[in-house]
Design a protein around this motif. Structure first.
Motif, PDB file in Angstrom:
ATOM      1  N   ASN A  39       0.832  -1.197   0.000  1.00 42.88           N
ATOM      2  CA  ASN A  39       0.000   0.000   0.000  1.00 42.88           C
ATOM      3  C   ASN A  39       0.867   1.248   0.000  1.00 42.88           C
ATOM      4  O   ASN A  39       1.772   1.387   0.825  1.00 42.88           O
ATOM      5  N   PHE A  40       0.567   2.173  -0.929  1.00 47.04           N
ATOM      6  CA  PHE A  40       1.303   3.432  -1.017  1.00 47.04           C
ATOM      7  C   PHE A  40       0.438   4.647  -0.708  1.00 47.04           C
ATOM      8  O   PHE A  40       0.957   5.766  -0.678  1.00 47.04           O
ATOM      9  N   ASN A  41      -0.857   4.478  -0.514  1.00 49.91           N
ATOM     10  CA  ASN A  41      -1.750   5.620  -0.313  1.00 49.91           C
ATOM     11  C   ASN A  41      -1.521   6.668  -1.402  1.00 49.91           C
ATOM     12  O   ASN A  41      -1.540   6.356  -2.577  1.00 49.91           O
ATOM     13  N   GLU A  42      -1.273   7.932  -0.992  1.00 48.12           N
ATOM     14  CA  GLU A  42      -1.084   8.992  -1.980  1.00 48.12           C
ATOM     15  C   GLU A  42       0.346   9.066  -2.504  1.00 48.12           C
ATOM     16  O   GLU A  42       0.647   9.867  -3.399  1.00 48.12           O
ATOM     17  N   ALA A 338       5.306  13.059   4.880  1.00 48.60           N
ATOM     18  CA  ALA A 338       4.338  13.487   5.887  1.00 48.60           C
ATOM     19  C   ALA A 338       4.534  12.750   7.209  1.00 48.60           C
ATOM     20  O   ALA A 338       4.259  13.292   8.286  1.00 48.60           O
ATOM     21  N   MET A 339       5.012  11.522   7.152  1.00 48.85           N
ATOM     22  CA  MET A 339       5.196  10.735   8.371  1.00 48.85           C
ATOM     23  C   MET A 339       6.290  11.297   9.267  1.00 48.85           C
ATOM     24  O   MET A 339       6.234  11.155  10.487  1.00 48.85           O
ATOM     25  N   VAL A 340       7.307  11.910   8.667  1.00 51.11           N
ATOM     26  CA  VAL A 340       8.448  12.384   9.455  1.00 51.11           C
ATOM     27  C   VAL A 340       8.420  13.889   9.704  1.00 51.11           C
ATOM     28  O   VAL A 340       9.147  14.382  10.568  1.00 51.11           O
ATOM     29  N   LYS A 341       7.574  14.628   8.980  1.00 48.90           N
ATOM     30  CA  LYS A 341       7.540  16.073   9.127  1.00 48.90           C
ATOM     31  C   LYS A 341       7.064  16.469  10.524  1.00 48.90           C
ATOM     32  O   LYS A 341       6.057  15.993  11.021  1.00 48.90           O
ATOM     33  N   ASP A 342       7.850  17.341  11.168  1.00 52.10           N
ATOM     34  CA  ASP A 342       7.500  17.872  12.496  1.00 52.10           C
ATOM     35  C   ASP A 342       7.170  16.747  13.478  1.00 52.10           C
ATOM     36  O   ASP A 342       6.187  16.813  14.239  1.00 52.10           O
ATOM     37  N   LYS A 347       2.367  12.994  17.522  1.00 54.14           N
ATOM     38  CA  LYS A 347       2.158  12.668  16.111  1.00 54.14           C
ATOM     39  C   LYS A 347       1.893  11.175  15.955  1.00 54.14           C
ATOM     40  O   LYS A 347       2.513  10.346  16.625  1.00 54.14           O
ATOM     41  N   ASP A 348       0.968  10.830  15.070  1.00 53.63           N
ATOM     42  CA  ASP A 348       0.716   9.410  14.802  1.00 53.63           C
ATOM     43  C   ASP A 348       1.962   8.801  14.147  1.00 53.63           C
ATOM     44  O   ASP A 348       2.383   9.254  13.076  1.00 53.63           O
ATOM     45  N   VAL A 355       7.200  -1.290   5.680  1.00 51.50           N
ATOM     46  CA  VAL A 355       8.099  -2.390   5.293  1.00 51.50           C
ATOM     47  C   VAL A 355       9.499  -1.856   5.005  1.00 51.50           C
ATOM     48  O   VAL A 355      10.499  -2.523   5.279  1.00 51.50           O
ATOM     49  N   TYR A 356       9.575  -0.635   4.457  1.00 50.19           N
ATOM     50  CA  TYR A 356      10.867  -0.009   4.180  1.00 50.19           C
ATOM     51  C   TYR A 356      11.002   1.288   4.977  1.00 50.19           C
ATOM     52  O   TYR A 356      10.122   2.147   4.950  1.00 50.19           O
ATOM     53  N   ALA A 357      12.140   1.411   5.683  1.00 48.15           N
ATOM     54  CA  ALA A 357      12.420   2.596   6.498  1.00 48.15           C
ATOM     55  C   ALA A 357      13.148   3.632   5.638  1.00 48.15           C
ATOM     56  O   ALA A 357      14.309   3.962   5.865  1.00 48.15           O
ATOM     57  N   SER A 358      12.428   4.161   4.673  1.00 50.40           N
ATOM     58  CA  SER A 358      13.049   5.003   3.648  1.00 50.40           C
ATOM     59  C   SER A 358      13.401   6.406   4.126  1.00 50.40           C
ATOM     60  O   SER A 358      14.153   7.112   3.454  1.00 50.40           O
ATOM     61  N   HIS A 359      12.890   6.840   5.293  1.00 53.97           N
ATOM     62  CA  HIS A 359      13.169   8.187   5.780  1.00 53.97           C
ATOM     63  C   HIS A 359      13.923   8.207   7.110  1.00 53.97           C
ATOM     64  O   HIS A 359      14.462   9.249   7.478  1.00 53.97           O
ATOM     65  N   THR A 360      13.949   7.116   7.831  1.00 51.34           N
ATOM     66  CA  THR A 360      14.651   7.099   9.120  1.00 51.34           C
ATOM     67  C   THR A 360      15.977   6.346   9.064  1.00 51.34           C
ATOM     68  O   THR A 360      16.727   6.355  10.033  1.00 51.34           O
TER      69      THR A 360
END
Length: 386
Positions: A39-42, A338-342, A347-348, A355-360
């Protein structure tokens, strides 16, 4: 064929369900039953075929926001363009149509506003009908609406849209149309106050409409057991030949409860964090400057609130497949901006699902995103033939 397909889906590792009931005789393609996709959502523009191949994913899901029709040709929108490209490469696809009415009232029956919405729909349908394997009418209607209008007004709008889609498919795609239709998606059915008269009417429409294959659910829950309340609700209200989707599901409410927990002293000492540093602060540090793979793995491995739920993906799929009524589930595939912003303590923490930690985590030398601990479970839950 359907029973054989279900049997094939459970010929997996021990992470998968040991047994699945026979699937009903529906119209969804045989190999859909029990599938787990990405799932990629937007954020479908983040799709990477190397990562899909590594994860052994065969299904891809995204959503299309209907207001985007006003900005140009829907066929060129990243969601539709990318899903159609993935379909051309042999992937199975799910597209959810998102109608955001959380800041405006639903259009009244017979109104010019409703006519304009259906005209937008007529621009989208030619780009997806007969191309997407599954089209979901709605994304999260009981969230993407004004709280005061989560009543018969919501039902009237989505039923009107559904009938329009059904008519289009019959007239333009024919009896053997590749695209099957679901209504979606229901949220927080584990909470009694979400099982409203409007939710009941939603399920009545699903049950009484022969062209609808079933319903989509989004069990973002605090415990795996909470999902059973979703299943009990929908399965009792569908025809026996209908199936369900779970295009989003996670333990995000469990993760959020632990954002203010102190991190393990051993982790803090090893990586130079002050004693008493909280979970959210470590996640924010990773969001601001991605960790090495080892550092991120050590953070999660030293967190009992995470390791105690390490079997979540397998347990959840076992529950879904055990009904014999799951068509396809899709799980959050990659972290996004959006997941990592601020990122902060309230924050949820959707990023912990991916599955992939592409930003952390820093990307691998190959260019592929760093895997999260969920990758092995995701791979194990795929058919052995993929």
């Amino acid at each position: 064929m359907l029973r054989l397909a279900v049997a094939a889906m459970v010929a997996l590792s021990a992470v998968a369900s040991p047994a699945v009931a026979s699937a009903p005789a529906g119209r969804v393609a045989d190999d859909a039953y029990g599938a787990l996709g990405a799932n990629f959502n937007e954020n479908i523009d983040d799709l990477d075929y190397g990562e899909l191949q590594e994860a052994r994913a065969g299904w891809v899901r995204g959503f299309f926001p209907m207001p985007a029709v006003n900005q140009g040709d829907p066929a060129q929108h990243v969601a539709i363009r990318t899903l159609n490209e993935a379909s051309g490469r042999g992937y199975r696809t799910i597209l959810s149509l998102k109608f955001p009415y959380n800041k405006a009232s639903f259009p009244a029956p017979g109104s010019a506003k409703l006519a304009a919405e259906l005209a937008r729909l007529d621009k989208v349908l030619p780009t997806v009908m007969g191309k997407a394997d599954i089209l979901v009418i709605g994304n999260e209607p009981f969230i993407e609406s004004l709280p005061a209008e989560r009543d018969q007004r919501l039902n009237t709008f989505y039923e009107t849209v559904a009938r329009h889609v059904i008519d289009y498919r019959r007239e333009r795609c024919g009896a053997d149309c590749r695209t099957t239709l679901y209504m979606g998606a229901l949220n927080r059915l584990d909470l009694p106050d979400r099982r409203t008269p409007a939710a009941e009417r939603w399920m009545t429409f699903v049950r009484q409409t022969p062209e609808i294959e079933g319903v989509d659910i989004h069990p973002h829950v605090p415990t795996v057991e909470s999902t059973q309340l979703f299943l009990d609700y929908i399965l009792a209200r569908m025809r026996t030949d209908q199936t369900f989707l779970a295009t989003e599901f996670s333990l995000v409410h469990h993760w959020k409860k632990h954002l203010k927990d102190p991190v393990a002293a051993t982790f803090a000492q090893k990586y130079g964090f002050a004693p008493g540093t909280q979970v959210w602060q470590v996640i924010k540090a990773a969001a601001d400057e991605p960790f090495s793979q080892a550092k991120w793995n050590d953070f999660l491995a030293s967190s009992p609130w995470f390791t105690s739920r390490s079997g979540f993906l397998g347990n959840q799929m076992r529950m879904f497949r055990g009904t014999g009524r799951l068509a396809v589930a899709t799980y959050g595939f990659k972290q996004d901006d959006a997941m990592v912003k601020d990122f902060g303590p309230t924050k949820d923490p959707w990023l912990l699902n991916s599955v992939y930690a592409s930003h952390t985590v820093k990307p691998r030398p190959s260019g592929l995103s760093a895997p999260s601990p969920w990758l092995k479970s995701f791979q194990a839950l795929q058919p052995s033939t993929r």
